[in-house]
Write a protein that holds these residues in place. Structure first.
Motif, PDB file in Angstrom:
ATOM      1  N   HIS A 183       9.558  74.971  44.822  1.00 32.07           N
ATOM      2  CA  HIS A 183       8.354  75.608  44.280  1.00 32.07           C
ATOM      3  C   HIS A 183       8.269  77.046  44.777  1.00 32.07           C
ATOM      4  CE1 HIS A 183       4.269  75.340  42.532  1.00 32.07           C
ATOM      5  NE2 HIS A 183       3.896  76.131  43.530  1.00 32.07           N
ATOM      6  N   SER A 198       7.125  74.322  48.961  1.00 28.49           N
ATOM      7  CA  SER A 198       6.827  75.712  48.624  1.00 28.49           C
ATOM      8  C   SER A 198       7.535  76.629  49.611  1.00 28.49           C
ATOM      9  CB  SER A 198       5.329  75.973  48.684  1.00 28.49           C
ATOM     10  OG  SER A 198       5.088  77.365  48.652  1.00 28.49           O
ATOM     11  N   VAL A 218       3.340  69.527  45.711  1.00 31.90           N
ATOM     12  CA  VAL A 218       3.793  70.769  46.339  1.00 31.90           C
ATOM     13  C   VAL A 218       3.297  70.769  47.776  1.00 31.90           C
ATOM     14  CG1 VAL A 218       3.601  73.292  46.315  1.00 31.90           C
ATOM     15  CG2 VAL A 218       3.719  72.014  44.143  1.00 31.90           C
ATOM     16  N   ASP A 274      -1.141  71.188  44.114  1.00 33.46           N
ATOM     17  CA  ASP A 274      -0.732  72.332  44.929  1.00 33.46           C
ATOM     18  C   ASP A 274      -1.860  72.701  45.873  1.00 33.46           C
ATOM     19  OD1 ASP A 274       0.309  74.639  46.005  1.00 33.46           O
ATOM     20  OD2 ASP A 274       0.686  75.630  44.096  1.00 33.46           O
TER      21      ASP A 274
END
Length: 232
Positions: free
Chosen positions: A41, A16, A200, A180
């Protein structure tokens, strides 16, 4: 431009960029890809659906020039529908909307696919797997939030039972299960064993490194991947 890899359930690490150096996104994106990231991401937040404000379509369009893998754009915004075309034009490969963000997730997923992107649907920790049971045929990715969305660096919330339930519901459909929030080498095996294939990670990838010293990014990515694969 992007590429569209064939579907598989191998573990994919999607750093991310919310945890990257905001003053140097282009080089940060190239660094994580060079160090083994499978996807990039992008967390889009509106200060309304979640308590933070991040990237609009112009920023995502600027990131696109540097992404050579899959640009995975996660909309933590409400409403979603008015912005679908803008994120398609910005170059998102996958666009994920929250089931909680509006009353018509079926229509939203149709619109995302209609705009030429793969469609993702995200579930907050308090939302059951069954909330998306009737839209799985319109879905390319299910994102299971393992923190309450809005900020990086939060503690992992155990959603392994939800992940297992989703994998049962998905069956043989070509749908990715993404995790995530709070992904580290310690938590990755839990979700991988339950059936997740896209992980993620923000702070767990970027910690200890920088654009000028990106080797730690690679070490962190390999550690998460190895821990997840060992659980399979």
């Amino acid at each position: 431009m992007s590429f569209n890899p064939p579907f598989n359930r191998r573990i994919k690490i999607a750093p991310s960029i919310l945890s990257a150096d905001f003053a140097d996104f282009g080089r940060e994106i190239r660094a994580i890809e060079d160090q083994g990231a499978d996807w990039v991401h992008v967390d889009v937040m509106d200060g309304h659906f979640v308590p933070n404000l991040t990237f609009g379509p112009p920023a995502v369009k600027a990131f696109r020039k540097h992404v050579t893998t899959v640009m995975d754009v996660h909309l933590m915004i409400a409403p979603v529908d008015p912005y679908i075309e803008a994120y398609a034009e910005a170059g998102a490969d996958i666009l994920t909307a929250h089931v909680e963000a509006g009353p018509h997730i079926h229509r939203t997923l149709q619109a995302i696919r209609g705009a030429g992107m793969k469609a993702g649907v995200a579930l907050n920790p308090g939302t059951p797997a069954e909330a998306i049971q009737h839209v799985l045929d319109l879905t390319d990715l299910v994102c299971v939030m393992t923190v309450n969305p809005g900020f990086g660096g939060q503690k992992f919330i155990d959603m392994t039972a939800k992940v297992r339930r989703l994998r049962e519901m998905i069956g043989d459909r070509e749908v990715h299960v993404e995790i995530d929030g709070g992904v580290t080498p310690a938590t990755a095996p839990l979700v991988a064993a339950a059936g997740a294939d896209v992980l993620v990670a923000g702070s767990a990838v970027f910690s200890g490194g920088s654009v000028s010293n990106s080797a730690p990014y690679g070490e962190n990515i390999r550690a998460i991947r190895a821990a997840a694969e060992a659980a399979l």
